[in-house]
Design a protein around this motif. Sequence first.
Motif, mmCIF file in Angstrom:
data_model
loop_
_atom_site.group_PDB
_atom_site.id
_atom_site.type_symbol
_atom_site.label_atom_id
_atom_site.label_comp_id
_atom_site.label_asym_id
_atom_site.label_seq_id
_atom_site.Cartn_x
_atom_site.Cartn_y
_atom_site.Cartn_z
ATOM 1 N N GLU A 1 0.836 -1.210 0.000
ATOM 2 C CA GLU A 1 0.000 0.000 0.000
ATOM 3 C C GLU A 1 0.867 1.255 0.000
ATOM 4 N N ARG A 2 0.268 2.386 -0.387
ATOM 5 C CA ARG A 2 0.975 3.670 -0.428
ATOM 6 C C ARG A 2 0.609 4.572 0.741
ATOM 7 N N ASP A 3 -0.235 4.099 1.623
ATOM 8 C CA ASP A 3 -0.774 4.942 2.687
ATOM 9 C C ASP A 3 0.282 5.539 3.609
ATOM 10 N N ALA A 4 1.440 4.900 3.735
ATOM 11 C CA ALA A 4 2.471 5.392 4.638
ATOM 12 C C ALA A 4 3.175 6.636 4.098
ATOM 13 N N TYR A 5 3.071 6.860 2.814
ATOM 14 C CA TYR A 5 3.704 8.038 2.220
ATOM 15 C C TYR A 5 2.896 9.291 2.539
ATOM 16 N N PRO A 6 3.555 10.431 2.582
ATOM 17 C CA PRO A 6 2.809 11.691 2.745
ATOM 18 C C PRO A 6 1.962 11.977 1.495
ATOM 19 N N LEU A 7 1.059 12.919 1.639
ATOM 20 C CA LEU A 7 0.090 13.223 0.588
ATOM 21 C C LEU A 7 0.749 13.498 -0.760
ATOM 22 N N ARG A 8 1.761 14.350 -0.804
ATOM 23 C CA ARG A 8 2.385 14.707 -2.097
ATOM 24 C C ARG A 8 2.904 13.459 -2.806
#
Length: 144
Positions: free
Chosen positions: A47-54
């Motif tokens: 998943e990509r959820d751990a990355y910040p919004l940008r």
Amino acid sequence: MALVEKLLIVAMALQVLLTMGILLWMGMERVPRVIRGEIPAAKIAVERDAYPLRARLLSNNFDNQFQLPVLFYVAALLSLWSGVTGWSEVILAVLFVALRYVHAAIHVTHNQLQSRFTAYAAGLVVLAVLWVWLLLRLLLSPGI
């Protein structure tokens, strides 16, 4: 090679440049965070959820470059291969790519949904017109 064919190739190259630019920017947002240990690799393996919004916006936009643009590449290559490339194809191709740049700019900055959807929908309409025009030219051209 005719000028219109060269311009169509330039339009395709500009779309590739957009995709590569988004990929590079995404890498600059994501890789250092993992290297510094801010984001454990296990948290981003699926998943990509751990990355910040940008970083997530860039990732989503990068994925988006493999949706409508694939249909654009096929149309452009078909136009070049069949020898029916004219100014109409070039204008529609350049307009489509310009709208992809607008869509990407909105997507990775303020991400205002209405503006982003408008740019996306406009690009879709231009792409549909390109395909209809191309099909008509191919089906109505003698000798193709």
